[in-house]
Design a protein around this motif. Structure first.
Motif, short mmCIF file in Angstrom:
data_model
loop_
_atom_site.label_atom_id
_atom_site.label_comp_id
_atom_site.label_asym_id
_atom_site.label_seq_id
_atom_site.Cartn_x
_atom_site.Cartn_y
_atom_site.Cartn_z
N ALA A 1 0.82 -1.20 0.00
CA ALA A 1 0.00 0.00 0.00
C ALA A 1 0.86 1.26 0.00
CB ALA A 1 -0.92 0.00 1.21
N LEU A 2 2.12 1.14 0.39
CA LEU A 2 3.02 2.29 0.50
C LEU A 2 4.10 2.31 -0.56
CD1 LEU A 2 3.50 2.12 4.36
CD2 LEU A 2 2.03 3.71 3.11
N THR A 3 4.13 1.27 -1.40
CA THR A 3 5.18 1.15 -2.41
C THR A 3 4.60 0.73 -3.75
OG1 THR A 3 5.60 -1.17 -1.90
CG2 THR A 3 6.90 0.47 -0.69
N GLN A 4 5.39 0.92 -4.78
CA GLN A 4 4.99 0.49 -6.12
C GLN A 4 6.23 0.22 -6.95
OE1 GLN A 4 2.46 3.31 -8.09
NE2 GLN A 4 2.91 2.48 -10.09
N PRO A 5 6.35 -0.99 -7.51
CA PRO A 5 7.51 -1.23 -8.38
C PRO A 5 7.40 -0.36 -9.62
CG PRO A 5 5.97 -3.07 -8.49
CD PRO A 5 5.45 -2.13 -7.45
N GLN A 6 8.48 0.32 -9.95
CA GLN A 6 8.45 1.23 -11.09
C GLN A 6 9.14 0.65 -12.32
OE1 GLN A 6 10.89 4.79 -10.88
NE2 GLN A 6 9.32 5.97 -11.94
N ARG A 7 10.32 0.05 -12.10
CA ARG A 7 11.12 -0.40 -13.25
C ARG A 7 12.03 -1.54 -12.83
NH1 ARG A 7 16.21 2.40 -15.91
NH2 ARG A 7 16.17 1.34 -17.91
N LEU A 8 12.13 -2.53 -13.69
CA LEU A 8 13.09 -3.61 -13.51
C LEU A 8 14.06 -3.55 -14.68
CD1 LEU A 8 14.15 -6.08 -12.05
CD2 LEU A 8 12.39 -7.45 -13.18
N HIS A 9 15.32 -3.31 -14.36
CA HIS A 9 16.33 -3.11 -15.40
C HIS A 9 17.44 -4.16 -15.25
CE1 HIS A 9 20.03 -1.28 -17.07
NE2 HIS A 9 19.21 -0.90 -18.01
N PHE A 10 17.80 -4.79 -16.37
CA PHE A 10 18.85 -5.80 -16.38
C PHE A 10 20.08 -5.26 -17.10
CE2 PHE A 10 14.96 -8.31 -16.12
CZ PHE A 10 15.25 -9.12 -15.03
N PRO A 11 21.27 -5.76 -16.75
CA PRO A 11 22.46 -5.40 -17.52
C PRO A 11 22.27 -5.85 -18.98
CG PRO A 11 23.09 -6.49 -15.48
CD PRO A 11 21.59 -6.62 -15.62
N PRO A 12 22.89 -5.17 -19.92
CA PRO A 12 22.73 -5.51 -21.33
C PRO A 12 22.98 -7.00 -21.61
CG PRO A 12 23.99 -3.49 -21.11
CD PRO A 12 23.81 -4.05 -19.73
N GLY A 13 22.02 -7.62 -22.28
CA GLY A 13 22.15 -9.02 -22.69
C GLY A 13 21.94 -10.04 -21.58
N GLN A 14 21.50 -9.60 -20.41
CA GLN A 14 21.32 -10.54 -19.30
C GLN A 14 19.88 -10.52 -18.79
OE1 GLN A 14 24.19 -10.20 -16.16
NE2 GLN A 14 25.86 -9.78 -17.57
N GLN A 15 19.50 -11.61 -18.13
CA GLN A 15 18.19 -11.70 -17.51
C GLN A 15 18.32 -12.01 -16.03
OE1 GLN A 15 15.08 -11.07 -18.89
NE2 GLN A 15 16.37 -10.25 -20.51
N SER A 16 19.47 -11.67 -15.45
CA SER A 16 19.69 -11.81 -14.02
C SER A 16 20.54 -10.63 -13.57
CB SER A 16 20.39 -13.13 -13.69
OG SER A 16 21.67 -13.17 -14.28
N GLY A 17 20.65 -10.47 -12.25
CA GLY A 17 21.43 -9.35 -11.74
C GLY A 17 20.75 -8.02 -11.94
N PHE B 1 10.57 -15.35 -9.10
CA PHE B 1 11.10 -15.56 -10.45
C PHE B 1 11.67 -16.96 -10.65
CE2 PHE B 1 11.32 -10.85 -10.48
CZ PHE B 1 10.67 -10.62 -11.67
N GLY B 2 12.04 -17.63 -9.56
CA GLY B 2 12.64 -18.95 -9.66
C GLY B 2 14.16 -18.91 -9.78
N TYR B 3 14.73 -17.72 -9.74
CA TYR B 3 16.18 -17.52 -9.77
C TYR B 3 16.45 -16.09 -9.33
CZ TYR B 3 15.60 -14.97 -14.19
OH TYR B 3 15.25 -14.05 -15.14
N ARG B 4 17.70 -15.73 -9.17
CA ARG B 4 18.05 -14.39 -8.69
C ARG B 4 18.00 -13.37 -9.83
NH1 ARG B 4 18.61 -14.13 -3.61
NH2 ARG B 4 19.37 -15.91 -2.45
N ALA B 5 16.80 -13.09 -10.28
CA ALA B 5 16.62 -12.10 -11.34
C ALA B 5 16.98 -10.70 -10.83
CB ALA B 5 15.19 -12.12 -11.84
N VAL B 6 16.66 -10.42 -9.57
CA VAL B 6 16.89 -9.11 -8.99
C VAL B 6 17.94 -9.23 -7.89
CG1 VAL B 6 15.82 -7.15 -7.79
CG2 VAL B 6 14.49 -8.46 -9.45
#
Length: 84
Positions: A15-31, A61-66
């Motif tokens: 109620a006090l937060t909202q995810p705004q953006r999920l950004h990955f390093p170029p060419g990756q889907q983790s970190g 996510f099933g892995y360390r995406a973030v």
């Protein structure tokens, strides 16, 4: 992409937060870096809970995406019909 935000962080924090953006390093889907908008003093609570939220996101996510959460303090709008 984070439709289950309330399940991840809990109803009170959602109620006090909202995810705004999920950004990955170029060419990756983790970190990735998740940017979260947060209301006022709740930023301190969100920062304190960041390790827990990162674990919940890994399960979601099933892995360390973030691996990093960035917090932006902002004024959050109350849902329509909610009173003070």
């Amino acid at each position: 992409q984070l439709k289950d935000w309330a399940h991840i962080v809990g109803g009170e924090m959602a109620a006090l937060t909202q995810p705004q953006r999920l950004h990955f390093p170029p060419g990756q889907q983790s970190g990735g870096t998740l940017t979260v908008l947060c209301a006022g003093a709740a930023c301190v609570r969100l920062q304190y809970r960041t390790p827990y939220i990162l674990e919940k996101l890994a399960v979601y996510f099933g892995y360390r995406a973030v691996t990093r959460v960035t917090i932006k303090q902002t004024h959050m709008q109350k849902p329509t019909g909610e009173t003070t």
